[in-house]
Design a protein around this motif. Structure first.
Motif, PDB file in Angstrom:
ATOM      1  N   GLU A  59      -7.550  -1.994   5.829  1.00  9.40           N
ATOM      2  CA  GLU A  59      -6.452  -2.789   6.396  1.00  9.40           C
ATOM      3  C   GLU A  59      -5.818  -2.174   7.637  1.00  9.40           C
ATOM      4  O   GLU A  59      -4.992  -2.785   8.279  1.00  9.40           O
ATOM      5  N   GLY A  60      -6.224  -0.910   7.970  1.00 13.44           N
ATOM      6  CA  GLY A  60      -5.663  -0.277   9.157  1.00 13.44           C
ATOM      7  C   GLY A  60      -6.352  -0.795  10.409  1.00 13.44           C
ATOM      8  O   GLY A  60      -7.420  -1.388  10.341  1.00 13.44           O
ATOM      9  N   SER A  61      -5.740  -0.575  11.574  1.00 16.50           N
ATOM     10  CA  SER A  61      -6.398  -0.959  12.811  1.00 16.50           C
ATOM     11  C   SER A  61      -7.057   0.263  13.431  1.00 16.50           C
ATOM     12  O   SER A  61      -6.457   1.323  13.505  1.00 16.50           O
ATOM     13  N   LYS A  62      -8.297   0.129  13.875  1.00 16.47           N
ATOM     14  CA  LYS A  62      -8.996   1.268  14.475  1.00 16.47           C
ATOM     15  C   LYS A  62      -8.539   1.514  15.900  1.00 16.47           C
ATOM     16  O   LYS A  62      -8.769   2.569  16.461  1.00 16.47           O
ATOM     17  N   THR A  63      -7.942   0.521  16.491  1.00 15.17           N
ATOM     18  CA  THR A  63      -7.576   0.679  17.896  1.00 15.17           C
ATOM     19  C   THR A  63      -6.113   1.051  18.087  1.00 15.17           C
ATOM     20  O   THR A  63      -5.725   1.533  19.140  1.00 15.17           O
ATOM     21  N   HIS A  64      -5.286   0.815  17.080  1.00 13.60           N
ATOM     22  CA  HIS A  64      -3.861   1.125  17.224  1.00 13.60           C
ATOM     23  C   HIS A  64      -3.448   2.190  16.223  1.00 13.60           C
ATOM     24  O   HIS A  64      -3.639   2.021  15.020  1.00 13.60           O
ATOM     25  N   MET A  65      -2.889   3.299  16.745  1.00 13.31           N
ATOM     26  CA  MET A  65      -2.410   4.347  15.847  1.00 13.31           C
ATOM     27  C   MET A  65      -1.045   3.969  15.277  1.00 13.31           C
ATOM     28  O   MET A  65      -0.697   4.308  14.173  1.00 13.31           O
ATOM     29  N   GLY A  66      -0.242   3.244  16.061  1.00 16.22           N
ATOM     30  CA  GLY A  66       1.127   2.915  15.632  1.00 16.22           C
ATOM     31  C   GLY A  66       1.122   1.948  14.471  1.00 16.22           C
ATOM     32  O   GLY A  66       0.357   0.977  14.465  1.00 16.22           O
ATOM     33  N   ALA A  67       1.948   2.226  13.458  1.00 12.71           N
ATOM     34  CA  ALA A  67       2.168   1.319  12.327  1.00 12.71           C
ATOM     35  C   ALA A  67       0.912   0.984  11.542  1.00 12.71           C
ATOM     36  O   ALA A  67       0.808  -0.068  10.938  1.00 12.71           O
ATOM     37  N   THR A  68      -0.094   1.878  11.592  1.00 16.11           N
ATOM     38  CA  THR A  68      -1.307   1.594  10.813  1.00 16.11           C
ATOM     39  C   THR A  68      -1.402   2.497   9.589  1.00 16.11           C
ATOM     40  O   THR A  68      -2.369   2.418   8.842  1.00 16.11           O
ATOM     41  N   MET A  69      -0.427   3.363   9.418  1.00 17.05           N
ATOM     42  CA  MET A  69      -0.495   4.288   8.296  1.00 17.05           C
ATOM     43  C   MET A  69      -0.045   3.625   7.006  1.00 17.05           C
ATOM     44  O   MET A  69       0.827   2.769   7.026  1.00 17.05           O
ATOM     45  N   ARG A  70      -0.670   4.017   5.907  1.00 17.11           N
ATOM     46  CA  ARG A  70      -0.194   3.576   4.586  1.00 17.11           C
ATOM     47  C   ARG A  70       0.947   4.520   4.230  1.00 17.11           C
ATOM     48  O   ARG A  70       0.731   5.704   3.980  1.00 17.11           O
ATOM     49  N   LEU A  71       2.138   3.967   4.251  1.00 19.27           N
ATOM     50  CA  LEU A  71       3.339   4.797   4.146  1.00 19.27           C
ATOM     51  C   LEU A  71       4.185   4.406   2.941  1.00 19.27           C
ATOM     52  O   LEU A  71       4.117   3.276   2.460  1.00 19.27           O
ATOM     53  N   GLY A  72       4.984   5.349   2.496  1.00 25.68           N
ATOM     54  CA  GLY A  72       6.029   5.039   1.523  1.00 25.68           C
ATOM     55  C   GLY A  72       5.561   5.095   0.085  1.00 25.68           C
ATOM     56  O   GLY A  72       4.440   5.488  -0.223  1.00 25.68           O
ATOM     57  N   SER A  73       6.458   4.646  -0.797  1.00 26.80           N
ATOM     58  CA  SER A  73       6.221   4.772  -2.228  1.00 26.80           C
ATOM     59  C   SER A  73       5.237   3.715  -2.715  1.00 26.80           C
ATOM     60  O   SER A  73       5.405   2.527  -2.445  1.00 26.80           O
ATOM     61  N   ARG A  74       4.188   4.169  -3.370  1.00 25.06           N
ATOM     62  CA  ARG A  74       3.166   3.272  -3.943  1.00 25.06           C
ATOM     63  C   ARG A  74       2.875   3.733  -5.357  1.00 25.06           C
ATOM     64  O   ARG A  74       3.089   4.891  -5.689  1.00 25.06           O
ATOM     65  N   ARG A  75       2.325   2.816  -6.139  1.00 25.33           N
ATOM     66  CA  ARG A  75       2.105   3.121  -7.557  1.00 25.33           C
ATOM     67  C   ARG A  75       0.675   3.640  -7.809  1.00 25.33           C
ATOM     68  O   ARG A  75      -0.284   3.096  -7.278  1.00 25.33           O
ATOM     69  N   THR A  76       0.608   4.689  -8.622  1.00 29.59           N
ATOM     70  CA  THR A  76      -0.684   5.232  -9.075  1.00 29.59           C
ATOM     71  C   THR A  76      -0.792   5.033 -10.574  1.00 29.59           C
ATOM     72  O   THR A  76       0.123   5.411 -11.315  1.00 29.59           O
ATOM     73  N   PHE A  77      -1.897   4.448 -11.007  1.00 29.86           N
ATOM     74  CA  PHE A  77      -2.126   4.223 -12.440  1.00 29.86           C
ATOM     75  C   PHE A  77      -3.101   5.258 -12.971  1.00 29.86           C
ATOM     76  O   PHE A  77      -4.185   5.435 -12.394  1.00 29.86           O
ATOM     77  N   PHE A  78      -2.719   5.923 -14.064  1.00 25.12           N
ATOM     78  CA  PHE A  78      -3.642   6.874 -14.668  1.00 25.12           C
ATOM     79  C   PHE A  78      -4.770   6.112 -15.360  1.00 25.12           C
ATOM     80  O   PHE A  78      -4.531   5.107 -16.040  1.00 25.12           O
ATOM     81  N   GLN A  79      -5.989   6.614 -15.202  1.00 24.88           N
ATOM     82  CA  GLN A  79      -7.172   5.975 -15.782  1.00 24.88           C
ATOM     83  C   GLN A  79      -7.475   6.510 -17.174  1.00 24.88           C
ATOM     84  O   GLN A  79      -8.142   5.871 -17.968  1.00 24.88           O
ATOM     85  N   VAL A  80      -7.037   7.750 -17.405  1.00 27.82           N
ATOM     86  CA  VAL A  80      -7.244   8.390 -18.703  1.00 27.82           C
ATOM     87  C   VAL A  80      -5.956   9.124 -19.044  1.00 27.82           C
ATOM     88  O   VAL A  80      -5.178   9.450 -18.154  1.00 27.82           O
ATOM     89  N   ASN A  81      -5.731   9.381 -20.333  1.00 24.12           N
ATOM     90  CA  ASN A  81      -4.483  10.090 -20.648  1.00 24.12           C
ATOM     91  C   ASN A  81      -4.708  11.541 -21.070  1.00 24.12           C
ATOM     92  O   ASN A  81      -3.764  12.259 -21.358  1.00 24.12           O
ATOM     93  N   ASN A  82      -5.976  11.970 -21.065  1.00 26.92           N
ATOM     94  CA  ASN A  82      -6.210  13.351 -21.491  1.00 26.92           C
ATOM     95  C   ASN A  82      -6.444  14.304 -20.319  1.00 26.92           C
ATOM     96  O   ASN A  82      -6.902  15.421 -20.503  1.00 26.92           O
ATOM     97  N   CYS A  83      -6.140  13.848 -19.103  1.00 23.05           N
ATOM     98  CA  CYS A  83      -6.312  14.732 -17.949  1.00 23.05           C
ATOM     99  C   CYS A  83      -5.020  15.531 -17.733  1.00 23.05           C
ATOM    100  O   CYS A  83      -3.965  15.181 -18.257  1.00 23.05           O
ATOM    101  N   LYS A  84      -5.138  16.592 -16.951  1.00 20.01           N
ATOM    102  CA  LYS A  84      -3.972  17.470 -16.765  1.00 20.01           C
ATOM    103  C   LYS A  84      -2.836  16.756 -16.032  1.00 20.01           C
ATOM    104  O   LYS A  84      -1.667  16.906 -16.378  1.00 20.01           O
ATOM    105  N   SER A  85      -3.177  15.968 -15.012  1.00 16.89           N
ATOM    106  CA  SER A  85      -2.071  15.355 -14.259  1.00 16.89           C
ATOM    107  C   SER A  85      -1.318  14.326 -15.095  1.00 16.89           C
ATOM    108  O   SER A  85      -0.084  14.269 -15.023  1.00 16.89           O
ATOM    109  N   ALA A  86      -2.012  13.540 -15.921  1.00 13.45           N
ATOM    110  CA  ALA A  86      -1.282  12.587 -16.775  1.00 13.45           C
ATOM    111  C   ALA A  86      -0.357  13.340 -17.729  1.00 13.45           C
ATOM    112  O   ALA A  86       0.793  12.944 -17.951  1.00 13.45           O
TER     113      ALA A  86
END
Ligand SMILES: NC(=O)CC[C@H](N)C(=O)O
Length: 295
Positions: free
Chosen positions: A136-163
């Motif tokens: 979804e980013g633009s290859k020609t424009h650096m401005g405003a193409t970053m994925r920024l801010g708070s986004r949700r991450t879903f754990f895929q397994v519950n037995n990993c260290k990070s979960a």
């Protein structure tokens, strides 16, 4: 700490604070050894041998390794070598954003023997593009193409260290700042080779957290956990790094994953009121003359 701007420690201020919050909570004295990633590279052995020796001496002496975020290709090979050192020697590793992307590249090259693996940020014509520009980013424009801010991450397994570190939450909200991502079409190949993608976005196609289950602590995040760390409210993943680096990870995981009952605290944003992290005293401890820990 292996980075590009190690001469100016303010460049990594939020990382430094997050390390400190976690070290205070775990009663360890933090010692940050700054390693300029360029000095780890083969070319430095010839051009600046003293700097090369010093950099490798610090890296080999570290109890844990952190590779923070960054942009552009200078010093990337040194970061890849640092991730390789941590992976091969069972040294706790936390890779943040670029630090996760280079860990994926390192795994592809060393373990999966995909010698041409690279990010298209460093080689737009990479034959094996395991990190790619987000569609979804633009290859020609650096401005405003970053994925920024708070986004949700879903754990895929519950037995990993990070979960477990996130108190067995189903999901976490963390902040982002990137243009590239792990190539979703290569994920199953990576998983077959032993690298787990334990956190993903809501589509399941965007990788957010990697882990090596066979390693003491080898975690990479596409998001920046340091931005949500506060004094008395350390980031769970920084706690994991410091705990693993000081021989306390098993105990910490028992506490955070609820195996030991303890007070609870909300860790997620307003959208996730059900998520609680059991800290069991981690927030109220103080800095003491405990053994020091080198990152
Ligand atoms: N913040 C970062 O580390 C960014 C990593 C990488 N340069 C990207 O844009 O995806």
């Amino acid at each position: 700490m292996v980075g590009k701007y190690t001469g100016i420690s303010d460049s990594y201020l939020s990382i430094l604070k997050a390390l400190l919050h976690a070290s205070v909570a775990l009663d360890r004295k933090l010692v940050v050894d700054w390693v300029p990633s360029c000095d780890l590279e083969d070319s430095a052995a010839k051009e600046t041998p003293d700097a090369y020796e010093k950099a490798w001496g610090l890296l080999k002496g570290a109890n844990g390794v952190l590779v923070p975020g960054g942009f552009g290709d200078r010093g990337v090979q040194g970061k890849i070598l640092a991730a390789k050192h941590a992976r091969e020697n069972n040294v706790p590793y936390l890779g943040i954003c670029l630090g996760m992307q280079i860990a994926v590249i390192e795994y592809a090259r060393s373990v999966m023997k995909l010698r041409d693996a690279n990010s298209t940020e460093f080689d737009p014509a990479a034959k094996t593009p395991c990190v790619i520009f987000m569609p979804e980013g633009s290859k020609t424009h650096m401005g405003a193409t970053m994925r920024l801010g708070s986004r949700r991450t879903f754990f895929q397994v519950n037995n990993c260290k990070s979960a477990k570190l996130y108190a067995n939450a189903n999901y976490v909200d963390e902040r982002h700042r990137h243009r590239y991502e792990v190539n979703p079409d290569m994920v199953s190949e990576f998983e077959k080779a032993g690298l787990s993608f334990v956190g993903r976005d809501e589509s399941g196609r965007r990788m957010e957290i990697i882990e090596l289950p066979t390693h003491k602590f080898f975690v990479g995040t596409q998001f920046h956990p340091e931005f949500n760390s506060r004094p008395g409210k350390p980031s769970p993943l920084f706690l994991g790094l410091i705990a693993a680096s000081s021989g306390q990870l098993e105990h910490l995981l028992q506490r955070t994953s609820g195996a030991v009952s303890s007070p609870t605290r909300c860790i997620a944003g307003p959208g996730a009121p059900k998520t609680k992290l059991r800290m069991n005293g981690l927030v109220s401890t103080y800095f003491a003359n405990g053994s020091s820990i080198h990152i």
